[in-house]
Motif scaffolding. Sequence first.
Motif, PDB file in Angstrom:
ATOM      1  N   ASP A  46       0.864  -1.182   0.000  1.00 41.20           N
ATOM      2  CA  ASP A  46       0.000   0.000   0.000  1.00 41.20           C
ATOM      3  C   ASP A  46       0.903   1.235   0.000  1.00 41.20           C
ATOM      4  OD1 ASP A  46      -1.605   2.141   0.670  1.00 41.20           O
ATOM      5  OD2 ASP A  46      -2.593   1.132   2.342  1.00 41.20           O
ATOM      6  N   ILE A  47       0.766   2.053  -1.013  1.00 45.42           N
ATOM      7  CA  ILE A  47       1.682   3.194  -1.158  1.00 45.42           C
ATOM      8  C   ILE A  47       1.583   4.171   0.021  1.00 45.42           C
ATOM      9  CG2 ILE A  47       0.165   4.715  -2.528  1.00 45.42           C
ATOM     10  CD1 ILE A  47       2.723   5.290  -4.254  1.00 45.42           C
ATOM     11  N   ASN A  63      -6.443  13.759 -10.334  1.00 48.04           N
ATOM     12  CA  ASN A  63      -7.201  14.209 -11.514  1.00 48.04           C
ATOM     13  C   ASN A  63      -7.039  15.725 -11.673  1.00 48.04           C
ATOM     14  OD1 ASN A  63      -9.245  15.490  -9.825  1.00 48.04           O
ATOM     15  ND2 ASN A  63      -9.919  13.411  -9.372  1.00 48.04           N
ATOM     16  N   GLY A  83     -11.320   7.994  -5.994  1.00 50.37           N
ATOM     17  CA  GLY A  83     -11.143   6.644  -5.443  1.00 50.37           C
ATOM     18  C   GLY A  83      -9.699   6.200  -5.574  1.00 50.37           C
ATOM     19  N   VAL A  94      -5.916   5.123  -5.522  1.00 45.83           N
ATOM     20  CA  VAL A  94      -4.783   5.631  -4.750  1.00 45.83           C
ATOM     21  C   VAL A  94      -5.136   6.976  -4.108  1.00 45.83           C
ATOM     22  CG1 VAL A  94      -2.404   6.450  -4.913  1.00 45.83           C
ATOM     23  CG2 VAL A  94      -3.141   4.577  -6.330  1.00 45.83           C
ATOM     24  N   ASP A  95      -5.805   7.815  -4.857  1.00 42.08           N
ATOM     25  CA  ASP A  95      -6.162   9.150  -4.385  1.00 42.08           C
ATOM     26  C   ASP A  95      -6.984   9.057  -3.088  1.00 42.08           C
ATOM     27  OD1 ASP A  95      -6.455  11.881  -4.379  1.00 42.08           O
ATOM     28  OD2 ASP A  95      -7.246  12.016  -6.426  1.00 42.08           O
ATOM     29  N   SER A 111      -2.583   5.864 -13.914  1.00 42.51           N
ATOM     30  CA  SER A 111      -3.498   5.679 -15.062  1.00 42.51           C
ATOM     31  C   SER A 111      -3.998   4.254 -15.283  1.00 42.51           C
ATOM     32  CB  SER A 111      -2.902   6.196 -16.386  1.00 42.51           C
ATOM     33  OG  SER A 111      -2.926   7.605 -16.419  1.00 42.51           O
ATOM     34  N   THR A 112      -3.475   3.271 -14.519  1.00 39.19           N
ATOM     35  CA  THR A 112      -3.864   1.882 -14.811  1.00 39.19           C
ATOM     36  C   THR A 112      -5.137   1.429 -14.090  1.00 39.19           C
ATOM     37  OG1 THR A 112      -2.553   0.920 -13.022  1.00 39.19           O
ATOM     38  CG2 THR A 112      -1.451   1.208 -15.159  1.00 39.19           C
ATOM     39  N   GLY A 113      -5.726   2.320 -13.269  1.00 41.45           N
ATOM     40  CA  GLY A 113      -6.960   1.971 -12.561  1.00 41.45           C
ATOM     41  C   GLY A 113      -8.150   2.603 -13.252  1.00 41.45           C
ATOM     42  N   ALA A 114      -8.742   3.604 -12.622  1.00 40.66           N
ATOM     43  CA  ALA A 114      -9.935   4.265 -13.152  1.00 40.66           C
ATOM     44  C   ALA A 114      -9.696   4.816 -14.564  1.00 40.66           C
ATOM     45  CB  ALA A 114     -10.349   5.396 -12.217  1.00 40.66           C
TER      46      ALA A 114
HETATM   47  N1  AR6 Z   1      -1.330   1.558  -3.105  1.00 37.39           N
HETATM   48  C1  AR6 Z   1      -0.769   1.247  -4.309  1.00 37.39           C
HETATM   49  N2  AR6 Z   1      -1.493   1.091  -5.438  1.00 37.39           N
HETATM   50  C2  AR6 Z   1      -2.819   1.251  -5.364  1.00 37.39           C
HETATM   51  C3  AR6 Z   1      -3.487   1.574  -4.139  1.00 37.39           C
HETATM   52  C4  AR6 Z   1      -2.673   1.732  -2.969  1.00 37.39           C
HETATM   53  N3  AR6 Z   1      -3.200   2.036  -1.789  1.00 37.39           N
HETATM   54  N4  AR6 Z   1      -4.820   1.694  -4.385  1.00 37.39           N
HETATM   55  C5  AR6 Z   1      -4.995   1.433  -5.705  1.00 37.39           C
HETATM   56  N5  AR6 Z   1      -3.805   1.165  -6.298  1.00 37.39           N
HETATM   57  P1  AR6 Z   1      -6.216   4.737  -9.735  1.00 37.39           P
HETATM   58  P2  AR6 Z   1      -5.750   6.290 -12.197  1.00 37.39           P
HETATM   59  C6  AR6 Z   1      -3.505   0.895  -7.726  1.00 37.39           C
HETATM   60  O1  AR6 Z   1      -7.615   4.459 -10.164  1.00 37.39           O
HETATM   61  O2  AR6 Z   1      -6.032   5.127 -13.065  1.00 37.39           O
HETATM   62  C7  AR6 Z   1      -8.933   8.592  -8.843  1.00 37.39           C
HETATM   63  O3  AR6 Z   1     -10.288   8.632  -8.533  1.00 37.39           O
HETATM   64  C8  AR6 Z   1      -4.618   0.343  -8.571  1.00 37.39           C
HETATM   65  O4  AR6 Z   1      -4.548  -1.073  -8.532  1.00 37.39           O
HETATM   66  O5  AR6 Z   1      -5.969   5.125  -8.326  1.00 37.39           O
HETATM   67  O6  AR6 Z   1      -4.567   7.155 -12.520  1.00 37.39           O
HETATM   68  C9  AR6 Z   1      -8.320   9.960  -9.096  1.00 37.39           C
HETATM   69  O7  AR6 Z   1      -8.911  10.971  -8.333  1.00 37.39           O
HETATM   70  C10 AR6 Z   1      -4.308   0.879  -9.966  1.00 37.39           C
HETATM   71  O8  AR6 Z   1      -3.555  -0.066 -10.691  1.00 37.39           O
HETATM   72  O9  AR6 Z   1      -5.535   5.886 -10.651  1.00 37.39           O
HETATM   73  C11 AR6 Z   1      -8.547  10.148 -10.564  1.00 37.39           C
HETATM   74  O10 AR6 Z   1      -9.832  10.667 -10.821  1.00 37.39           O
HETATM   75  C12 AR6 Z   1      -3.417   2.080  -9.739  1.00 37.39           C
HETATM   76  O11 AR6 Z   1      -3.220   2.154  -8.334  1.00 37.39           O
HETATM   77  C13 AR6 Z   1      -8.460   8.766 -11.130  1.00 37.39           C
HETATM   78  O12 AR6 Z   1      -8.785   7.878 -10.067  1.00 37.39           O
HETATM   79  C14 AR6 Z   1      -3.973   3.401 -10.248  1.00 37.39           C
HETATM   80  O13 AR6 Z   1      -5.389   3.432 -10.083  1.00 37.39           O
HETATM   81  C15 AR6 Z   1      -7.063   8.434 -11.577  1.00 37.39           C
HETATM   82  O14 AR6 Z   1      -7.058   7.168 -12.194  1.00 37.39           O
END
Ligand code: AR6
Length: 183
Positions: free
Chosen positions: A20-21, A34, A41, A43-44, A127-130
Amino acid sequence: MQPDSAQAAVCERIELALGDITREHVDAIVNAANNSLRGGGGVDGAIQRAGGPEIMAECRKIGHCATGEAVITGAGRLSARFVIHAVGPVWQGGGAGEELLLASCHERSLELAREHGCRTVSFPAISTGAYGYPPQLAAPIALAAAIEALTRLPLIEKVRFVFIDEELHGVYEKALARLKASA
Ligand code: AR6
């Protein structure tokens, strides 16, 4: 030092880890933010929850961050000193400049870290999540951008990429091994 061995040495300053970062003990952690810096949601959300309201208060004052750019705040209750809020691109199929924007938000994050005297920085898989960026495509771009920036920023000792997800960790491991093999 020959250019190739210089790149190999830079690769040694990159580490991949599962976890967990928000629990990282580094000078700065990078948030996948963003444009409006209003939280969300992934990481943010995790960073804002663990770090407390001070981080969002600073984000509101800053107000905006362009895609491909990054801004910096304090880290509230986190062990890190700073949170660097980087805005990666939303995946739109690859024809909308996503590659350059993804590389640029990593480079800008490390430049900001350096400007604030940071020696150790942890990134999530931006960028790899949402935002839907395919991890197999994001991994080599993110890693190569960090390597390129580290060649210019010798005072940054360590860049960690931290993954909550084992499969993602594996994808980045393979990409780093390929980059090392080509160095
Ligand atoms: N530690 C490490 N990695 C994580 C954690 C954590 N605690 N939680 C999730 N991940 P995302 P994005 C991974 O969606 O795609 C937000 O709502 C997760 O598995 O956080 O850049 C922002 O406000 C995924 O692979 O970021 C923006 O609106 C990675 O972190 C939007 O999402 C990134 O997922 C940004 O989307």
